[in-house]
Design a protein around this motif. Structure first.
Motif, PDB file in Angstrom:
ATOM      1  N   ASP A  87       0.831  -1.205   0.000  1.00 53.36           N
ATOM      2  CA  ASP A  87       0.000   0.000   0.000  1.00 53.36           C
ATOM      3  C   ASP A  87       0.867   1.257   0.000  1.00 53.36           C
ATOM      4  OD1 ASP A  87      -2.289  -1.483  -0.052  1.00 53.36           O
ATOM      5  OD2 ASP A  87      -2.754  -1.254   2.071  1.00 53.36           O
ATOM      6  N   PHE A  88       1.998   1.215   0.685  1.00 53.20           N
ATOM      7  CA  PHE A  88       2.921   2.350   0.690  1.00 53.20           C
ATOM      8  C   PHE A  88       3.424   2.631  -0.722  1.00 53.20           C
ATOM      9  CE2 PHE A  88       7.452   3.774   1.917  1.00 53.20           C
ATOM     10  CZ  PHE A  88       7.091   5.112   1.908  1.00 53.20           C
ATOM     11  N   HIS A  89       3.849   1.599  -1.423  1.00 53.74           N
ATOM     12  CA  HIS A  89       4.344   1.739  -2.786  1.00 53.74           C
ATOM     13  C   HIS A  89       3.274   2.364  -3.675  1.00 53.74           C
ATOM     14  CE1 HIS A  89       7.056  -0.069  -6.086  1.00 53.74           C
ATOM     15  NE2 HIS A  89       6.174   0.712  -6.695  1.00 53.74           N
ATOM     16  N   LYS A  90       2.058   1.850  -3.582  1.00 51.79           N
ATOM     17  CA  LYS A  90       0.980   2.332  -4.438  1.00 51.79           C
ATOM     18  C   LYS A  90       0.600   3.772  -4.095  1.00 51.79           C
ATOM     19  CE  LYS A  90      -1.158  -1.586  -3.471  1.00 51.79           C
ATOM     20  NZ  LYS A  90      -2.139  -2.699  -3.409  1.00 51.79           N
ATOM     21  N   SER A  91       0.671   4.131  -2.810  1.00 49.96           N
ATOM     22  CA  SER A  91       0.398   5.520  -2.425  1.00 49.96           C
ATOM     23  C   SER A  91       1.442   6.467  -3.001  1.00 49.96           C
ATOM     24  CB  SER A  91       0.366   5.644  -0.900  1.00 49.96           C
ATOM     25  OG  SER A  91      -0.715   4.922  -0.343  1.00 49.96           O
ATOM     26  N   LEU A  92       2.702   6.047  -2.980  1.00 46.89           N
ATOM     27  CA  LEU A  92       3.761   6.885  -3.542  1.00 46.89           C
ATOM     28  C   LEU A  92       3.580   7.067  -5.043  1.00 46.89           C
ATOM     29  CD1 LEU A  92       6.961   5.672  -1.649  1.00 46.89           C
ATOM     30  CD2 LEU A  92       5.606   7.737  -1.227  1.00 46.89           C
ATOM     31  N   GLU A  93       3.131   6.036  -5.729  1.00 41.22           N
ATOM     32  CA  GLU A  93       2.882   6.163  -7.163  1.00 41.22           C
ATOM     33  C   GLU A  93       1.824   7.230  -7.437  1.00 41.22           C
ATOM     34  OE1 GLU A  93       3.933   1.834  -9.101  1.00 41.22           O
ATOM     35  OE2 GLU A  93       1.918   2.119  -8.282  1.00 41.22           O
ATOM     36  N   PHE A 124      13.712   3.418  -1.146  1.00 43.44           N
ATOM     37  CA  PHE A 124      14.899   3.312  -1.994  1.00 43.44           C
ATOM     38  C   PHE A 124      14.509   3.311  -3.471  1.00 43.44           C
ATOM     39  CE2 PHE A 124      17.759   0.517  -4.410  1.00 43.44           C
ATOM     40  CZ  PHE A 124      18.952   1.200  -4.276  1.00 43.44           C
ATOM     41  N   LEU A 125      13.431   2.628  -3.810  1.00 40.72           N
ATOM     42  CA  LEU A 125      12.994   2.545  -5.205  1.00 40.72           C
ATOM     43  C   LEU A 125      12.571   3.898  -5.753  1.00 40.72           C
ATOM     44  CD1 LEU A 125      10.880  -0.752  -5.059  1.00 40.72           C
ATOM     45  CD2 LEU A 125      13.245  -0.479  -5.842  1.00 40.72           C
ATOM     46  N   PHE A 126      12.109   4.781  -4.873  1.00 39.09           N
ATOM     47  CA  PHE A 126      11.615   6.093  -5.300  1.00 39.09           C
ATOM     48  C   PHE A 126      12.603   7.224  -5.025  1.00 39.09           C
ATOM     49  CE2 PHE A 126       7.661   3.753  -5.162  1.00 39.09           C
ATOM     50  CZ  PHE A 126       6.857   4.357  -6.128  1.00 39.09           C
ATOM     51  N   LYS A 127      13.808   6.906  -4.535  1.00 39.88           N
ATOM     52  CA  LYS A 127      14.699   7.952  -4.023  1.00 39.88           C
ATOM     53  C   LYS A 127      15.136   8.957  -5.072  1.00 39.88           C
ATOM     54  CE  LYS A 127      18.958   5.263  -4.569  1.00 39.88           C
ATOM     55  NZ  LYS A 127      19.528   6.147  -5.607  1.00 39.88           N
ATOM     56  N   ILE A 158      23.000  10.267  15.956  1.00 39.24           N
ATOM     57  CA  ILE A 158      22.903  10.268  14.502  1.00 39.24           C
ATOM     58  C   ILE A 158      23.543   8.987  13.985  1.00 39.24           C
ATOM     59  CG2 ILE A 158      23.618  11.410  12.360  1.00 39.24           C
ATOM     60  CD1 ILE A 158      23.442  14.059  13.823  1.00 39.24           C
ATOM     61  N   SER A 159      22.785   8.234  13.232  1.00 36.52           N
ATOM     62  CA  SER A 159      23.280   6.970  12.685  1.00 36.52           C
ATOM     63  C   SER A 159      23.373   7.056  11.177  1.00 36.52           C
ATOM     64  CB  SER A 159      22.344   5.814  13.073  1.00 36.52           C
ATOM     65  OG  SER A 159      22.376   5.583  14.463  1.00 36.52           O
ATOM     66  N   LEU A 160      24.468   6.528  10.652  1.00 34.30           N
ATOM     67  CA  LEU A 160      24.684   6.450   9.206  1.00 34.30           C
ATOM     68  C   LEU A 160      24.622   4.981   8.816  1.00 34.30           C
ATOM     69  CD1 LEU A 160      27.706   8.924   8.811  1.00 34.30           C
ATOM     70  CD2 LEU A 160      25.268   9.431   9.024  1.00 34.30           C
ATOM     71  N   TYR A 161      23.680   4.669   7.938  1.00 33.19           N
ATOM     72  CA  TYR A 161      23.441   3.272   7.606  1.00 33.19           C
ATOM     73  C   TYR A 161      23.606   3.068   6.106  1.00 33.19           C
ATOM     74  CZ  TYR A 161      21.166  -1.323   7.827  1.00 33.19           C
ATOM     75  OH  TYR A 161      20.903  -2.668   7.758  1.00 33.19           O
ATOM     76  N   PRO A 162      24.648   2.338   5.684  1.00 33.45           N
ATOM     77  CA  PRO A 162      24.857   2.115   4.251  1.00 33.45           C
ATOM     78  C   PRO A 162      23.768   1.219   3.678  1.00 33.45           C
ATOM     79  CG  PRO A 162      26.331   0.714   5.526  1.00 33.45           C
ATOM     80  CD  PRO A 162      25.638   1.614   6.519  1.00 33.45           C
ATOM     81  N   PHE A 163      23.426   1.471   2.411  1.00 34.68           N
ATOM     82  CA  PHE A 163      22.319   0.717   1.827  1.00 34.68           C
ATOM     83  C   PHE A 163      22.676   0.252   0.412  1.00 34.68           C
ATOM     84  CE2 PHE A 163      17.942  -0.136   0.490  1.00 34.68           C
ATOM     85  CZ  PHE A 163      17.354  -0.571   1.653  1.00 34.68           C
ATOM     86  N   PRO A 164      23.498  -0.797   0.245  1.00 34.20           N
ATOM     87  CA  PRO A 164      24.227  -1.519   1.289  1.00 34.20           C
ATOM     88  C   PRO A 164      25.677  -1.052   1.412  1.00 34.20           C
ATOM     89  CG  PRO A 164      24.262  -2.807  -0.710  1.00 34.20           C
ATOM     90  CD  PRO A 164      23.523  -1.539  -1.045  1.00 34.20           C
ATOM     91  N   LEU A 165      26.100  -0.138   0.511  1.00 32.39           N
ATOM     92  CA  LEU A 165      27.490   0.297   0.471  1.00 32.39           C
ATOM     93  C   LEU A 165      27.533   1.792   0.204  1.00 32.39           C
ATOM     94  CD1 LEU A 165      30.582  -0.525   0.276  1.00 32.39           C
ATOM     95  CD2 LEU A 165      30.201  -0.670  -2.200  1.00 32.39           C
ATOM     96  N   THR A 166      28.330   2.495   1.006  1.00 32.08           N
ATOM     97  CA  THR A 166      28.500   3.938   0.813  1.00 32.08           C
ATOM     98  C   THR A 166      29.984   4.251   0.886  1.00 32.08           C
ATOM     99  OG1 THR A 166      26.448   4.203   2.082  1.00 32.08           O
ATOM    100  CG2 THR A 166      27.630   6.193   1.464  1.00 32.08           C
TER     101      THR A 166
END
Length: 215
Positions: A87-93, A124-127, A158-166
């Motif tokens: 539902d989140f994906h479809k709302s963003l569309e 991530f798909l919509f970034k 503050i956390s920095l989280y790679p997705f998956p590599l930065t």
């Protein structure tokens, strides 16, 4: 917390509620050009006496039955039965189709953690098309642009989280700074740092990075 280098006018933002843990206090609605919710979030908005007339649409497959109260708002329903998308994906569309450039999301975390990870993956798909910022009772989090400035954050985790590599991450204003470093989900992540200055600057070269800022 203030962010710079985003460049999205307030009038070009959407407010979206989805079906995770509801916010303890509902946010202000002033300044948003669109307000929407998933069918599951409709229930907690009703319980919290959210003014439903402010909703532009309610999206979902409506497997969360809305009941008789929901029938009042049927003109706002957008039926999105595709079971291959959340539902989140479809709302963003829908929001993207309406020309919105940024989305503030409540109810994305908590509860079943596979939902949280799924929501992060959808973001991530919509970034590259939408600037999505998540809010919960603990933090604000988002996929960071290559050059990010956070203001009024001294003492906050503050956390920095790679997705998956930065790669090529350099920071200023964090207690444990990074200098052209790499974060890799399989080797090293950057969680639980904290701001030693009022302003934190984060720059990186390659990859994708999720930044969490304590409320």
């Amino acid at each position: 917390m203030n962010q710079k280098n985003i460049g999205i006018p307030m009038t070009d933002k959407a407010l979206l509620f989805i079906n995770g843990i509801p916010p303890e206090n509902l946010p202000e609605t002033v300044g948003y050009s669109l307000i929407a919710c998933s069918d599951g979030a409709f229930h907690y908005l009703k319980e919290k006496s959210f003014p439903m007339e402010k909703l532009d649409f309610i999206s979902g497959d409506f497997d969360s039955h809305l009941g008789s109260d929901g029938e009042i708002y049927q003109e706002k329903f957008i039926f999105t039965p595709d079971q291959d998308k959340t539902d989140f994906h479809k709302s963003l569309e829908i929001i993207k189709e309406r020309g919105i450039k940024a989305v503030h999301v409540y109810g994305a975390s908590g509860g079943e953690m596979d939902h949280f990870l799924g929501n992060l993956t959808v973001a991530f798909l919509f970034k590259n098309e939408l600037e999505i910022t998540f809010y919960d009772e603990f933090s604000t989090y988002f996929f960071a642009p290559k050059n990010l400035i956070l203001e009024n954050v001294r003492g906050k985790t503050i956390s920095l989280y790679p997705f998956p590599l930065t790669e090529n991450i350099t920071t200023k204003g964090l207690n444990w700074p990074l200098n052209n470093d790499t974060l890799d989900l399989s080797k090293r992540i950057g969680t639980r740092n904290f701001a030693s200055e009022e302003t934190v600057v984060i720059n990186y070269g390659k990859g994708d990075l999720v930044v969490f800022v304590e409320n």
